[in-house]
Design an enzyme around this catalytic site. Structure first.
Site, PDB file in Angstrom:
ATOM      1  CE1 TYR A   1       4.978   2.259   7.314  1.00 14.73           C
ATOM      2  CE2 TYR A   1       4.030   3.176   9.091  1.00 14.73           C
ATOM      3  CZ  TYR A   1       5.026   2.994   8.505  1.00 14.73           C
ATOM      4  OH  TYR A   1       6.325   3.568   8.799  1.00 14.73           O
ATOM      5  CB  CYS A   2      -3.296   3.540   3.548  1.00 16.97           C
ATOM      6  SG  CYS A   2      -4.805   3.652   3.170  1.00 16.97           S
ATOM      7  CG  LEU A   3      -0.936  -1.456   5.039  1.00 22.30           C
ATOM      8  CD1 LEU A   3      -0.215  -2.354   6.048  1.00 22.30           C
ATOM      9  CD2 LEU A   3       0.095  -1.055   3.894  1.00 22.30           C
TER      10      LEU A   3
ATOM     11  N   GLY B   1       0.976  -1.189  -0.003  1.00 22.35           N
ATOM     12  CA  GLY B   1       0.075   0.212  -0.054  1.00 22.35           C
ATOM     13  C   GLY B   1       0.785   1.246   0.028  1.00 22.35           C
ATOM     14  CG  HIS B   2       0.846   4.095  -1.569  1.00 20.42           C
ATOM     15  ND1 HIS B   2      -0.229   3.527  -2.149  1.00 20.42           N
ATOM     16  CD2 HIS B   2       1.657   4.661  -2.355  1.00 20.42           C
ATOM     17  CE1 HIS B   2       0.159   3.457  -3.512  1.00 20.42           C
ATOM     18  NE2 HIS B   2       1.431   4.138  -3.697  1.00 20.42           N
TER      19      HIS B   2
END
Length: 185
Positions: free
Chosen positions: A158-160, A144-145
């Protein structure tokens, strides 16, 4: 209408970003940040054919082709159980549930990985945005980012993608959850 909702969701996620590699390094004090296209030495090296045989089609699309699952559709975005999240590609431990938080984005969000070397950061300038991609440091697989709008103590989000993760409840054996690299002894 469905396409408009998807585009709107992507725009909202994109506007929550905007830091460059240098800004991210300064803000997070991370050392393992690479330029987009820069050669990164990953321990786990498989051919694309081997990855296709190892992963499901959905996992392959996200982990190896850097896809994104739709918001609020992944199996872990609302998971509140205690445990550890592992990479679906390499089996490396990535995040603990005690760093997971509700971000409102529809994707699992964490404020810190299990260790500084669990994640590698790649500058991502696709689609006219400046973002920082997070990958499994063992295999280079897309997770993700990361953004700098998370809660304290790190301020990071942390967007996964759920499909890139395998959750193992606290006290249970990763081998029971088909985590790569773990087997019954």
């Amino acid at each position: 209408m469905k396409n408009i909702a998807i585009i709107f969701t992507m725009l909202i996620a994109a506007t929550a970003c905007g830091q460059t590699k240098q800004q991210f390094q300064e803000n997070s004090k991370m050392k393992n940040v690479y330029q987009e296209g820069e050669k990164v030495p990953y321990e786990m090296q498989l051919s694309e054919e081997e990855w296709k045989n190892k992963l499901t089609p959905e996992e392959y699309e996200v982990l190896r082709r850097k896809g994104t699952e739709r918001a609020f559709t992944g199996k872990y975005w609302d998971n509140k159980k205690e445990g550890t999240y592992y990479s679906a590609a390499s089996g490396q431990a990535l995040f603990n549930s005690d760093t997971k938080f509700e971000s409102g984005t529809g994707w699992p969000s964490f404020y810190s990985p299990v260790s500084d070397d669990a994640i590698t950061y790649i500058e991502d300038n696709k689609f006219g945005m400046k973002r920082v991609e997070v990958v499994d440091s063992k295999s280079g697989s897309h997770l993700g980012h990361v953004f700098d709008d998370g809660p304290q103590p790190t301020g990071m989000r942390y967007c996964l993608n759920s499909v890139s993760l395998i959750f193992v409840p606290k006290g249970e054996d990763p081998a029971d959850y088909d985590v790569p690299g773990y087997s019954k002894k």
